[in-house]
Design a protein around this motif. Sequence first.
Motif, PDB file in Angstrom:
ATOM      1  N   VAL A 150      10.651 -21.643   6.253  1.00 61.01           N
ATOM      2  CA  VAL A 150      11.642 -20.921   6.998  1.00 61.01           C
ATOM      3  C   VAL A 150      12.317 -20.138   5.524  1.00 61.01           C
ATOM      4  N   ASP A 151      12.696 -18.961   6.188  1.00 58.06           N
ATOM      5  CA  ASP A 151      13.424 -17.844   5.472  1.00 58.06           C
ATOM      6  C   ASP A 151      14.749 -17.514   6.242  1.00 58.06           C
ATOM      7  N   LYS A 152      15.713 -18.156   6.069  1.00 54.14           N
ATOM      8  CA  LYS A 152      16.836 -17.987   6.980  1.00 54.14           C
ATOM      9  C   LYS A 152      17.560 -16.611   6.697  1.00 54.14           C
ATOM     10  N   GLU A 153      17.337 -16.166   5.483  1.00 48.91           N
ATOM     11  CA  GLU A 153      17.939 -14.875   5.212  1.00 48.91           C
ATOM     12  C   GLU A 153      17.640 -13.787   5.890  1.00 48.91           C
ATOM     13  N   HIS A 154      15.931 -13.735   5.865  1.00 42.45           N
ATOM     14  CA  HIS A 154      15.625 -12.777   6.933  1.00 42.45           C
ATOM     15  C   HIS A 154      14.981 -13.248   8.255  1.00 42.45           C
ATOM     16  N   ASP A 155      15.399 -14.452   8.830  1.00 45.50           N
ATOM     17  CA  ASP A 155      15.213 -14.719   9.888  1.00 45.50           C
ATOM     18  C   ASP A 155      13.680 -14.950  10.280  1.00 45.50           C
ATOM     19  N   LEU A 156      12.934 -15.586   9.337  1.00 46.09           N
ATOM     20  CA  LEU A 156      11.475 -15.314   9.551  1.00 46.09           C
ATOM     21  C   LEU A 156      11.042 -17.149   9.464  1.00 46.09           C
TER      22      LEU A 156
ATOM     23  N   ALA B 270      14.239  -4.847  14.075  1.00 41.57           N
ATOM     24  CA  ALA B 270      13.377  -5.622  13.540  1.00 41.57           C
ATOM     25  C   ALA B 270      13.214  -6.085  12.088  1.00 41.57           C
ATOM     26  N   ILE B 271      12.939  -6.949  11.611  1.00 38.02           N
ATOM     27  CA  ILE B 271      12.847  -7.489  10.268  1.00 38.02           C
ATOM     28  C   ILE B 271      11.483  -6.651   9.860  1.00 38.02           C
ATOM     29  N   PRO B 272      11.635  -5.943   8.626  1.00 34.83           N
ATOM     30  CA  PRO B 272      10.251  -5.219   7.971  1.00 34.83           C
ATOM     31  C   PRO B 272       9.447  -6.344   7.716  1.00 34.83           C
ATOM     32  N   GLY B 273       8.094  -6.093   7.838  1.00 32.85           N
ATOM     33  CA  GLY B 273       7.092  -7.080   7.608  1.00 32.85           C
ATOM     34  C   GLY B 273       6.929  -7.502   6.252  1.00 32.85           C
ATOM     35  N   ASN B 274       7.172  -6.614   5.127  1.00 34.19           N
ATOM     36  CA  ASN B 274       6.937  -7.147   3.632  1.00 34.19           C
ATOM     37  C   ASN B 274       7.608  -8.423   3.406  1.00 34.19           C
ATOM     38  N   PHE B 275       8.841  -8.797   4.096  1.00 38.67           N
ATOM     39  CA  PHE B 275       9.166 -10.075   3.924  1.00 38.67           C
ATOM     40  C   PHE B 275       8.267 -11.247   4.298  1.00 38.67           C
ATOM     41  N   ILE B 276       7.352 -10.759   5.344  1.00 33.45           N
ATOM     42  CA  ILE B 276       6.422 -11.829   5.746  1.00 33.45           C
ATOM     43  C   ILE B 276       5.477 -12.108   4.739  1.00 33.45           C
ATOM     44  N   ARG B 277       5.084 -11.333   3.660  1.00 32.44           N
ATOM     45  CA  ARG B 277       4.231 -11.333   2.588  1.00 32.44           C
ATOM     46  C   ARG B 277       4.765 -12.397   1.729  1.00 32.44           C
ATOM     47  N   GLU B 278       6.126 -12.326   1.394  1.00 35.63           N
ATOM     48  CA  GLU B 278       6.929 -13.246   0.536  1.00 35.63           C
ATOM     49  C   GLU B 278       6.829 -14.608   1.198  1.00 35.63           C
ATOM     50  N   LEU B 279       6.778 -14.741   2.438  1.00 32.81           N
ATOM     51  CA  LEU B 279       7.009 -16.231   3.209  1.00 32.81           C
ATOM     52  C   LEU B 279       5.648 -16.796   2.935  1.00 32.81           C
TER      53      LEU B 279
ATOM     54  N   VAL C 208       1.112 -19.072  12.140  1.00 30.60           N
ATOM     55  CA  VAL C 208       1.790 -18.323  13.173  1.00 30.60           C
ATOM     56  C   VAL C 208       3.296 -17.880  12.703  1.00 30.60           C
ATOM     57  N   LEU C 209       3.685 -16.736  12.854  1.00 31.13           N
ATOM     58  CA  LEU C 209       4.971 -16.020  12.468  1.00 31.13           C
ATOM     59  C   LEU C 209       5.691 -15.885  13.579  1.00 31.13           C
ATOM     60  N   THR C 210       7.205 -16.150  13.440  1.00 26.97           N
ATOM     61  CA  THR C 210       8.112 -16.024  14.461  1.00 26.97           C
ATOM     62  C   THR C 210       9.351 -15.849  13.769  1.00 26.97           C
ATOM     63  N   ALA C 211      10.508 -15.715  14.674  1.00 27.54           N
ATOM     64  CA  ALA C 211      11.800 -15.642  14.142  1.00 27.54           C
ATOM     65  C   ALA C 211      12.419 -16.898  13.784  1.00 27.54           C
ATOM     66  N   ALA C 212      12.997 -17.170  12.593  1.00 32.68           N
ATOM     67  CA  ALA C 212      13.756 -18.511  12.277  1.00 32.68           C
ATOM     68  C   ALA C 212      14.412 -19.039  13.456  1.00 32.68           C
ATOM     69  N   HIS C 213      15.300 -18.230  14.175  1.00 30.83           N
ATOM     70  CA  HIS C 213      16.168 -18.774  15.225  1.00 30.83           C
ATOM     71  C   HIS C 213      15.550 -19.269  16.396  1.00 30.83           C
ATOM     72  N   VAL C 214      14.007 -18.906  16.405  1.00 29.78           N
ATOM     73  CA  VAL C 214      13.465 -19.422  17.610  1.00 29.78           C
ATOM     74  C   VAL C 214      13.337 -20.836  17.539  1.00 29.78           C
TER      75      VAL C 214
END
Length: 249
Positions: free
Chosen positions: A100-106, A236-245, A61-67
């Motif tokens: 957690v990717d704090k820089e991109h809030d993921l 919105a954070i671009p989804g390609n950062f999800i691929r890195e996570l 499951v993906l969400t925002a890191a601040h969540v």
Amino acid sequence: MKTAAALLFLAAAAPAGADQLARVIESVKPSIVGIGSFQKTRSPALIFVGTGFVVGDGLTVLTAAHVVQKTLDIENRETLGILVGQGDTAQFRSGVVTAVDKEHDLAQLRVVGAALPALQLGDSAKVQEGQAMAFTGFPLGVILGLHHVTHRATVSAITPVIMPPQSAQKLDAKLLKPLQKPVYSVFQLDGTAYPGSSGSPLYDPDTGLVYGVINMVYVKGLKEAAISAPSGITYAIPGNFIRELLPRR
């Protein structure tokens, strides 16, 4: 005659687009979950904190890191997890934060139980300004009940990750630095997000492909204004950062 024919064409085409979005919404809803914590001895036992969506093998499951940044009360058996279903039939499933990717809030969670339907990721590098999008989540969470809410949006700008000032006079060296050499860019949307929408997938209304993750709404004044007088500007954070996570498991 040509004008009449054109009007007939437009009248026929409009419902088709609406029907397509309706079909896409129904297909993505089973993949969109609430994020919350559960503690049996607490009242209420369940606290909703945001939205997430399922990708990959159906247990990611993906969400925002601040969540998910709140520290859990492990001593009193507080558990992080997801809510699946909707309304009174929603069920809590425990999970753990695995990346957690704090820089991109993921943030990425792994949940227990049977796999859920997963959303597919599109290439966010191909997103253009003016492109139509939609996002689905749980604005205001359990206040309105756990019911999916969808908003249409347009990518108004692909802009450096910086909070816009109230006026040009308020630009200072600290604000100008990211503009001169931005760390990365985000999608600025003209759709209205509310508290609880963070972590919602931003997707193509025709295909359901995910191109971003709802991060925040620009608030004028106090935080409470996000509910009473939303600005109508969402990021919105671009989804390609999800691929890195995702590989970080």
